[in-house]
Motif scaffolding. Structure first.
Motif, mmCIF file in Angstrom:
data_model
loop_
_atom_site.group_PDB
_atom_site.id
_atom_site.type_symbol
_atom_site.label_atom_id
_atom_site.label_comp_id
_atom_site.label_asym_id
_atom_site.label_seq_id
_atom_site.Cartn_x
_atom_site.Cartn_y
_atom_site.Cartn_z
ATOM 1 N N PRO A 79 -27.230 27.575 -87.521
ATOM 2 C CA PRO A 79 -28.463 27.562 -86.728
ATOM 3 C C PRO A 79 -28.888 26.147 -86.304
ATOM 4 C CG PRO A 79 -28.730 28.884 -88.723
ATOM 5 C CD PRO A 79 -27.416 28.172 -88.845
ATOM 6 N N SER A 81 -31.743 25.094 -86.092
ATOM 7 C CA SER A 81 -32.848 24.605 -86.924
ATOM 8 C C SER A 81 -32.293 23.811 -88.115
ATOM 9 C CB SER A 81 -33.688 25.781 -87.434
ATOM 10 O OG SER A 81 -32.869 26.706 -88.110
ATOM 11 N N LYS A 82 -31.050 24.114 -88.519
ATOM 12 C CA LYS A 82 -30.441 23.400 -89.649
ATOM 13 C C LYS A 82 -29.606 22.212 -89.172
ATOM 14 C CE LYS A 82 -31.694 26.973 -92.205
ATOM 15 N NZ LYS A 82 -32.799 26.970 -93.126
ATOM 16 N N HIS A 105 -30.761 35.651 -88.317
ATOM 17 C CA HIS A 105 -31.930 34.767 -88.222
ATOM 18 C C HIS A 105 -31.474 33.314 -88.396
ATOM 19 C CE1 HIS A 105 -36.046 33.811 -87.897
ATOM 20 N NE2 HIS A 105 -36.244 33.533 -89.164
ATOM 21 N N ASN A 106 -32.074 32.577 -89.346
ATOM 22 C CA ASN A 106 -31.607 31.189 -89.487
ATOM 23 C C ASN A 106 -30.892 30.979 -90.815
ATOM 24 O OD1 ASN A 106 -33.771 31.302 -91.114
ATOM 25 N ND2 ASN A 106 -34.911 29.597 -90.211
ATOM 26 N N TYR A 108 -28.384 29.968 -93.362
ATOM 27 C CA TYR A 108 -27.310 28.983 -93.470
ATOM 28 C C TYR A 108 -27.274 28.463 -94.892
ATOM 29 C CZ TYR A 108 -24.526 24.771 -93.065
ATOM 30 O OH TYR A 108 -23.572 23.802 -93.249
#
Ligand SMILES: [Zn+2]
Length: 215
Positions: A79, A81-82, A105-106, A108
């Motif tokens: 993701p 976001s990561k 979703h996110n 990880y």
């Protein structure tokens, strides 16, 4: 899920990758001089069309065909976001159905990453039994992948079941042609059902391996 060969990076990405990554990171760090569009450049039509081509218009995780009824999205394997620096990294992009994307979703976890169909050989991790899919024993990444993506969701099982029933109809026709070229033709048609371009090919392949072993 099947192994997928990554196609060459689209030209628009080769030309802009560095700048787009830089602008994305700056925008995310609060630099509002960068337009908001910098956040969604990975959705560029050239990128999307190449991703669709490499996955045969299917979700890279569940192998559902993408259509107007079952829409797809460009997704980040890791993701953004990561790993914001991977926002337009070609190897990190894939085409997925909305359902898998929402379920993922996110998620990880570098210690237990989801199976990556561009890198991993899914059949070493997953067992396809009829319309079901199971993690192979001791394969923790497979367990996590099935759980997180909900690869055993009932809607998928139902669609795979229909798919297998259609293949079964073809198999039944084999009885009408005990030998000869008509039988050869029909066998080719049946084997084409397991082609990578077809929906749920991993499921169909396993089913045919069993069914045809006895023909
Ligand atoms: Zn999917």
């Amino acid at each position: 899920m099947i192994k997928i060969e990554k196609l060459p990076k689209p030209g628009v990405l080769s030309d802009n990758e560095e700048q787009w990554t830089d602008e994305y990171i700056r925008r995310k760090s609060g630099d509002l001089s960068i337009p908001k569009a910098a956040e969604t450049r990975y959705r560029h039509p050239d990128i999307k069309s190449t991703l669709r081509l490499e996955s045969h218009d299917k979700c890279i995780f569940c192998e559902s065909k993408i259509s107007h009824v079952f829409p797809g999205e460009t997704d980040h394997i890791i993701p953004s976001s990561k790993k914001p620096e991977y926002i337009v990294k070609w190897d990190n992009l894939g085409y997925v159905c909305k359902e898998c994307n929402r379920n993922k979703h996110n998620y990880y976890d570098a210690r237990v990453p989801l199976l990556n169909p561009f890198v991993d050989e899914p059949k070493e991790y997953l067992l396809f039994v009829g319309p079901l899919v199971f993690p192979k024993p001791g394969r923790i990444r497979a367990t996590t992948t099935v759980e997180k993506l909900k690869l055993d969701r009932s809607a998928l099982i139902e669609r795979k079941k229909e798919r297998l029933q259609n293949v079964q109809l073809l198999l039944e026709r084999l009885e009408l042609f005990p030998h000869g070229s008509a039988r050869e033709f029909l066998l080719e048609e049946i084997e084409a059902e397991a082609d990578s371009s077809r929906e749920y090919s991993a499921t169909v392949r396993q089913f045919l391996n069993q069914a045809l072993a006895e023909v």
